[in-house]
Scaffold this motif. Structure first.
Motif, PDB file in Angstrom:
ATOM      1  N   PRO A 217       0.716  -1.023  -0.118  1.00  0.00           N
ATOM      2  CA  PRO A 217      -0.112   0.117   0.019  1.00  0.00           C
ATOM      3  C   PRO A 217       0.711   1.382  -0.055  1.00  0.00           C
ATOM      4  N   CYS A 218       1.941   1.306  -0.205  1.00  0.00           N
ATOM      5  CA  CYS A 218       2.825   2.377  -0.369  1.00  0.00           C
ATOM      6  C   CYS A 218       2.640   3.147  -1.728  1.00  0.00           C
ATOM      7  N   PHE A 219       2.601   4.553  -1.381  1.00  0.00           N
ATOM      8  CA  PHE A 219       2.724   5.465  -2.559  1.00  0.00           C
ATOM      9  C   PHE A 219       1.472   5.302  -3.668  1.00  0.00           C
ATOM     10  N   PRO A 220       0.160   5.207  -3.169  1.00  0.00           N
ATOM     11  CA  PRO A 220      -0.967   5.160  -4.187  1.00  0.00           C
ATOM     12  C   PRO A 220      -1.040   6.366  -4.873  1.00  0.00           C
ATOM     13  N   GLY A 221      -1.896   6.482  -5.808  1.00  0.00           N
ATOM     14  CA  GLY A 221      -2.015   7.657  -6.652  1.00  0.00           C
ATOM     15  C   GLY A 221      -0.995   7.933  -7.768  1.00  0.00           C
ATOM     16  N   VAL A 222      -1.085   9.037  -8.242  1.00  0.00           N
ATOM     17  CA  VAL A 222      -0.068   9.509  -9.228  1.00  0.00           C
ATOM     18  C   VAL A 222       1.179   9.768  -8.945  1.00  0.00           C
ATOM     19  N   ASN A 223       2.216   9.796  -9.762  1.00  0.00           N
ATOM     20  CA  ASN A 223       3.671   9.838  -9.681  1.00  0.00           C
ATOM     21  C   ASN A 223       4.312   9.055  -8.348  1.00  0.00           C
ATOM     22  N   GLY A 224       4.058   7.609  -8.372  1.00  0.00           N
ATOM     23  CA  GLY A 224       4.221   6.752  -7.446  1.00  0.00           C
ATOM     24  C   GLY A 224       6.193   6.621  -7.272  1.00  0.00           C
ATOM     25  N   GLN A 225       6.654   6.610  -8.597  1.00  0.00           N
ATOM     26  CA  GLN A 225       7.848   6.747  -8.478  1.00  0.00           C
ATOM     27  C   GLN A 225       8.924   7.877  -7.914  1.00  0.00           C
ATOM     28  N   GLN A 226       8.203   9.049  -8.434  1.00  0.00           N
ATOM     29  CA  GLN A 226       8.636  10.455  -7.685  1.00  0.00           C
ATOM     30  C   GLN A 226       8.536  10.251  -6.063  1.00  0.00           C
ATOM     31  N   GLN A 227       7.292   9.804  -5.670  1.00  0.00           N
ATOM     32  CA  GLN A 227       7.162   9.782  -4.179  1.00  0.00           C
ATOM     33  C   GLN A 227       8.389   8.816  -3.649  1.00  0.00           C
ATOM     34  N   ALA A 228       8.511   7.667  -4.510  1.00  0.00           N
ATOM     35  CA  ALA A 228       9.460   6.819  -3.785  1.00  0.00           C
ATOM     36  C   ALA A 228      10.823   7.428  -3.634  1.00  0.00           C
ATOM     37  N   VAL A 229      11.355   8.278  -4.880  1.00  0.00           N
ATOM     38  CA  VAL A 229      12.586   8.951  -4.918  1.00  0.00           C
ATOM     39  C   VAL A 229      12.389   9.807  -3.559  1.00  0.00           C
ATOM     40  N   ASP A 230      11.475  10.831  -3.673  1.00  0.00           N
ATOM     41  CA  ASP A 230      11.539  11.760  -2.434  1.00  0.00           C
ATOM     42  C   ASP A 230      11.405  11.221  -1.163  1.00  0.00           C
ATOM     43  N   TYR A 231      10.897  10.048  -0.872  1.00  0.00           N
ATOM     44  CA  TYR A 231      11.076   9.393   0.546  1.00  0.00           C
ATOM     45  C   TYR A 231      12.402   8.730   0.794  1.00  0.00           C
ATOM     46  N   GLY A 232      12.998   8.533  -0.412  1.00  0.00           N
ATOM     47  CA  GLY A 232      14.326   7.805  -0.326  1.00  0.00           C
ATOM     48  C   GLY A 232      14.367   6.294   0.128  1.00  0.00           C
ATOM     49  N   VAL A 233      13.408   5.744  -0.240  1.00  0.00           N
ATOM     50  CA  VAL A 233      13.046   4.495  -0.253  1.00  0.00           C
ATOM     51  C   VAL A 233      14.342   3.491  -0.717  1.00  0.00           C
ATOM     52  N   LYS A 234      14.603   2.323   0.028  1.00  0.00           N
ATOM     53  CA  LYS A 234      15.618   1.393  -0.679  1.00  0.00           C
ATOM     54  C   LYS A 234      14.973   0.204  -1.358  1.00  0.00           C
ATOM     55  N   ILE A 235      13.920   0.047  -1.058  1.00  0.00           N
ATOM     56  CA  ILE A 235      13.168  -1.175  -2.193  1.00  0.00           C
ATOM     57  C   ILE A 235      11.867  -0.119  -2.668  1.00  0.00           C
ATOM     58  N   SER A 236      11.597  -0.185  -4.025  1.00  0.00           N
ATOM     59  CA  SER A 236      10.470   0.207  -4.794  1.00  0.00           C
ATOM     60  C   SER A 236       9.811  -1.096  -5.628  1.00  0.00           C
ATOM     61  N   GLY A 237       8.963  -0.717  -6.433  1.00  0.00           N
ATOM     62  CA  GLY A 237       8.549  -1.984  -7.214  1.00  0.00           C
ATOM     63  C   GLY A 237       7.273  -1.548  -7.901  1.00  0.00           C
ATOM     64  N   CYS A 238       6.341  -2.736  -8.133  1.00  0.00           N
ATOM     65  CA  CYS A 238       5.073  -2.593  -8.772  1.00  0.00           C
ATOM     66  C   CYS A 238       4.271  -3.730  -8.302  1.00  0.00           C
ATOM     67  N   SER A 239       2.937  -3.282  -8.429  1.00  0.00           N
ATOM     68  CA  SER A 239       1.607  -4.375  -7.945  1.00  0.00           C
ATOM     69  C   SER A 239       0.698  -4.549  -9.169  1.00  0.00           C
ATOM     70  N   VAL A 240       0.610  -5.790  -9.158  1.00  0.00           N
ATOM     71  CA  VAL A 240      -1.049  -5.847  -9.933  1.00  0.00           C
ATOM     72  C   VAL A 240      -1.937  -6.295  -8.946  1.00  0.00           C
ATOM     73  N   HIS A 241      -3.168  -5.639  -9.078  1.00  0.00           N
ATOM     74  CA  HIS A 241      -4.312  -5.631  -8.012  1.00  0.00           C
ATOM     75  C   HIS A 241      -5.637  -5.682  -8.790  1.00  0.00           C
ATOM     76  N   PHE A 242      -6.687  -6.438  -8.100  1.00  0.00           N
ATOM     77  CA  PHE A 242      -7.972  -6.251  -8.337  1.00  0.00           C
ATOM     78  C   PHE A 242      -8.401  -4.726  -8.299  1.00  0.00           C
ATOM     79  N   VAL A 243      -9.492  -4.163  -8.905  1.00  0.00           N
ATOM     80  CA  VAL A 243      -9.729  -2.925  -8.490  1.00  0.00           C
ATOM     81  C   VAL A 243     -11.180  -2.922  -7.835  1.00  0.00           C
ATOM     82  N   ASP A 244     -11.233  -1.904  -6.870  1.00  0.00           N
ATOM     83  CA  ASP A 244     -12.125  -1.772  -5.968  1.00  0.00           C
ATOM     84  C   ASP A 244     -12.517  -0.063  -6.182  1.00  0.00           C
TER      85      ASP A 244
END
Length: 226
Positions: free
Chosen positions: A115-142
């Motif tokens: 559930p980290c960094f939902p919404g737009v610009n997730g990559q920028q959010q991760a960089v701004d936060y300084g994470v050491k692990i990022s990635g991607c998710s496939v999920h069902f939509v609600d």
């Protein structure tokens, strides 16, 4: 029988291309019946047309409400014969009417380890936060943004020198692998939802990718061809 899908997008359609490629390689048991965009002139539509796929533009600005816009989409998708909906960079939040029209048959790709960094610009959010692990998710939509039960995730390293572009490129490589894989599981009827958890029948073990070009942890693991 192949799973008939509609792909919705708002931009360049690189994930659409990865889906097309896997279908044409005979790895993904799906048939794209319609590619829908809410914007004219996006490259995703050109990609679809190059492969002879039917396309349609439905501008959300032409409708008085989200509900009316979604009702128009649902009608077109049903008329196309699609049974499932794939959101490949579709920048709209879907209404309950849309979601209830295709229960447990709508998948989305998001460039973050939810559930980290939902919404737009997730990559920028991760960089701004300084994470050491990022990635991607496939999920069902609600009905909430980037919230539904997770099918598969890939984790990639976040490096000190990263900006949103370099991290995003590393994430995108894994998006192009895990999204077609998740669609294949859906096509095979191997996904079941229990609360917030998604069970994959005959679930592959988590796998580590460690090559000169890529490094990632993927769970569940990828199967042959993905």
């Amino acid at each position: 029988m192949p799973l008939n899908i509609a792909v919705l997008l708002s931009g360049s359609g690189s994930n659409l291309q990865s889906i097309i490629d896997k279908i044409e390689q005979g790895v993904l048991d799906a048939r794209i019946r319609l590619v829908l965009s809410n914007k004219n002139g996006v490259y995703g539509l050109e990609r679809a047309e190059k492969h002879g796929l039917p396309t349609k533009v439905v501008k959300h600005t032409a409708y008085d409400s989200r509900e009316d816009f979604d009702a128009a989409l649902v009608q077109l998708i049903r008329e196309s014969g699609a049974e499932a909906v794939i959101l490949a960079g579709f920048m709209r939040i879907l209404t309950p009417h849309f979601i209830n029209s295709f229960p447990d048959k709508i998948l989305n790709i998001h460039p973050a380890v939810l559930p980290c960094f939902p919404g737009v610009n997730g990559q920028q959010q991760a960089v701004d936060y300084g994470v050491k692990i990022s990635g991607c998710s496939v999920h069902f939509v609600d009905e909430k943004m980037d919230h539904g039960p997770v099918v598969i995730q890939a984790a990639v390293p976040g490096l000190h020198r990263d900006d949103a572009k370099t991290l995003g490129a590393r994430i995108l490589k894994m998006e192009h692998r895990i999204f077609p894989q998740a669609i294949q599981w859906l096509a095979q009827g191997r996904l079941s939802i229990e609360g917030r958890k998604v069970d994959v029948k005959d679930c592959p073990a988590p796998m580590v990718i460690n090559s000169q070009e890529d490094s990632a942890l993927v769970n569940p693991g990828l199967e042959n061809g993905f």
